[in-house]
Design a protein around this motif. Structure first.
Motif, short mmCIF file in Angstrom:
data_model
loop_
_atom_site.label_atom_id
_atom_site.label_comp_id
_atom_site.label_asym_id
_atom_site.label_seq_id
_atom_site.Cartn_x
_atom_site.Cartn_y
_atom_site.Cartn_z
N ASP A 40 0.87 -1.19 0.00
CA ASP A 40 0.00 0.00 0.00
C ASP A 40 0.90 1.23 0.00
N SER A 41 0.37 2.37 -0.45
CA SER A 41 1.16 3.60 -0.38
C SER A 41 0.23 4.77 -0.03
N ILE A 42 0.83 5.83 0.48
CA ILE A 42 0.06 7.03 0.86
C ILE A 42 0.79 8.26 0.33
N SER A 43 0.00 9.19 -0.21
CA SER A 43 0.63 10.40 -0.76
C SER A 43 -0.20 11.62 -0.41
N VAL A 44 0.41 12.76 -0.65
CA VAL A 44 -0.33 14.02 -0.53
C VAL A 44 -0.37 14.63 -1.93
N THR A 45 -1.57 15.05 -2.30
CA THR A 45 -1.77 15.64 -3.64
C THR A 45 -1.45 17.13 -3.58
N LEU A 46 -0.70 17.60 -4.56
CA LEU A 46 -0.31 19.01 -4.56
C LEU A 46 -1.42 19.88 -5.14
N ASP A 47 -1.26 21.18 -4.92
CA ASP A 47 -2.21 22.14 -5.46
C ASP A 47 -2.03 22.20 -6.98
N PRO A 48 -3.11 21.99 -7.74
CA PRO A 48 -2.95 22.01 -9.21
C PRO A 48 -2.43 23.34 -9.75
N ASP A 49 -2.58 24.44 -8.98
CA ASP A 49 -2.02 25.72 -9.43
C ASP A 49 -0.50 25.66 -9.47
N HIS A 50 0.09 24.73 -8.73
CA HIS A 50 1.54 24.69 -8.64
C HIS A 50 2.14 23.65 -9.57
N LEU A 51 1.82 22.37 -9.36
CA LEU A 51 2.40 21.33 -10.23
C LEU A 51 1.25 20.54 -10.85
N SER A 52 1.06 20.69 -12.15
CA SER A 52 -0.07 19.98 -12.76
C SER A 52 0.16 19.73 -14.25
N ALA A 53 -0.65 18.82 -14.76
CA ALA A 53 -0.72 18.55 -16.20
C ALA A 53 -2.05 19.10 -16.70
N THR A 54 -2.03 19.72 -17.86
CA THR A 54 -3.27 20.19 -18.50
C THR A 54 -3.38 19.48 -19.84
N THR A 55 -4.51 18.83 -20.04
CA THR A 55 -4.67 17.97 -21.21
C THR A 55 -5.94 18.31 -21.96
N THR A 56 -5.81 18.44 -23.27
CA THR A 56 -6.99 18.64 -24.12
C THR A 56 -7.12 17.42 -25.04
N VAL A 57 -8.33 16.88 -25.07
CA VAL A 57 -8.60 15.73 -25.92
C VAL A 57 -9.62 16.15 -26.97
N ALA A 58 -9.35 15.84 -28.23
CA ALA A 58 -10.27 16.20 -29.31
C ALA A 58 -10.63 14.94 -30.09
N VAL A 59 -11.88 14.91 -30.53
CA VAL A 59 -12.32 13.78 -31.38
C VAL A 59 -12.95 14.37 -32.64
N SER A 60 -12.66 13.73 -33.76
CA SER A 60 -13.25 14.20 -35.03
C SER A 60 -13.26 13.03 -36.01
N PRO A 61 -14.30 12.95 -36.84
CA PRO A 61 -14.32 11.88 -37.86
C PRO A 61 -13.20 12.07 -38.88
N SER A 62 -12.58 13.27 -38.88
CA SER A 62 -11.50 13.49 -39.86
C SER A 62 -10.14 13.02 -39.34
N PHE A 63 -10.05 12.55 -38.10
CA PHE A 63 -8.76 12.05 -37.58
C PHE A 63 -8.59 10.57 -38.01
N PRO A 64 -7.54 10.26 -38.77
CA PRO A 64 -7.37 8.87 -39.20
C PRO A 64 -6.75 7.95 -38.15
N SER A 65 -6.13 8.54 -37.10
CA SER A 65 -5.52 7.68 -36.07
C SER A 65 -5.45 8.46 -34.76
N ASP A 66 -5.19 7.72 -33.66
CA ASP A 66 -4.99 8.36 -32.36
C ASP A 66 -3.59 8.96 -32.34
N ARG A 67 -3.45 10.19 -31.85
CA ARG A 67 -2.14 10.83 -31.77
C ARG A 67 -2.03 11.62 -30.47
#
Ligand code: ADP
Length: 240
Positions: A40-67
């Motif tokens: 088992d493990s235990i952690s503390v989650t940081l404030d997203p304003d400080h260390l974070s990932a920002t991800t945008t996902v888009a879907v379209s019938p014109s995309f021929p593959s996942d990228r």
């Protein structure tokens, strides 16, 4: 998929997820494919304003593959970690309707549609600050939003775990436990929140980045070596 065959539409979702720092560390897997830990493990989650990932996902019938693009550079999605998360989220995708754009995607259509994913970390990537935790939970969460996935946080944490073990703990704020679980299929290897982010309000974590270079030993290979060669790690796992 009403508009899907006809149009050049794009539907997008954006999310932001924080990283987490272990106070009782996850180190060592008992199943490498499903990412099941030996403790088992235990952690503390940081404030997203400080260390974070920002991800945008888009879907379209014109995309021929996942990228995917990470910090502006295209990266391969063919690795097991991304494929497992994509597969598990796609399996749970539901109908999606955007009335304004006139887009209707039926759940069975998600298997035919491809996604483009762009993510940025606001801190050094692959330098030991758990970018994989923030990145993979954000990947799962944002894809889940786009695909209208209804699963609860426990289930989403179990999917994020298959991308990067410690990612499962970033689904909650505050203090979070990753229960190693006992089941061979990993269904009980999930994160639970021990105390929320308001619990210890004046806790401050100071991170001093002494080098933002990519680390020389990846966590995956370091853990594998420890599981294979360290009697101390075995002792730790047995005596928890
Ligand atoms: P760290 O200590 O930063 O977690 P790792 O080597 O364990 O370093 O993980 C880095 C890897 O995690 C990257 O090479 C990439 O595959 C993945 N990763 C990092 N950030 C993101 C992100 N924002 N979105 C998706 N994957 C990411």
């Amino acid at each position: 998929m009403a508009a899907a065959e006809e149009g050049q539409w794009v539907l997008m979702a954006t999310g932001r997820s924080p990283t987490n720092i272990a106070v009782i560390k996850y180190w060592g897997k008992r199943d490498e494919a499903l990412i099941l830990p030996v403790n088992d493990s235990i952690s503390v989650t940081l404030d997203p304003d400080h260390l974070s990932a920002t991800t945008t996902v888009a879907v379209s019938p014109s995309f021929p593959s996942d990228r995917m693009w990470l910090n502006g550079k295209e990266i391969s999605l063919s690795g097991g970690r991304f494929q497992s998360c994509l597969r598990e989220i796609r399996k749970r995708a539901q109908d999606v309707e955007d009335e304004k754009k006139g887009i209707r995607i039926k759940k069975e259509d998600w298997g035919k549609l491809h996604v483009h994913i762009a993510s940025y970390n606001n801190f050094p990537t692959a330098a030991g600050l758990a970018s994989s935790a923030a990145g993979l939970v954000c990947f799962v969460f944002t894809l889940g939003n786009l695909m209208n996935v209804k699963e609860d946080y426990g289930e989403l944490s179990s999917i994020a775990r298959q991308g990067s073990g410690s990612a499962c703990r970033s689904i909650y704020g505050g203090f979070v436990k990753w229960c190693m679980g006992k089941n061979n299929d990993g269904s009980d290897s999930i994160a639970v929140q021990l105390a929320d982010e308001a619990h210890w309000n004046d806790l401050v974590i100071i991170i001093a980045v002494v080098s933002s270079k990519q680390k020389e030993t990846s966590s995956t290979s370091g853990m594998r070596d420890s599981v294979e060669t360290s009697p101390l790690l075995q002792y730790r796992a047995q005596r928890k």
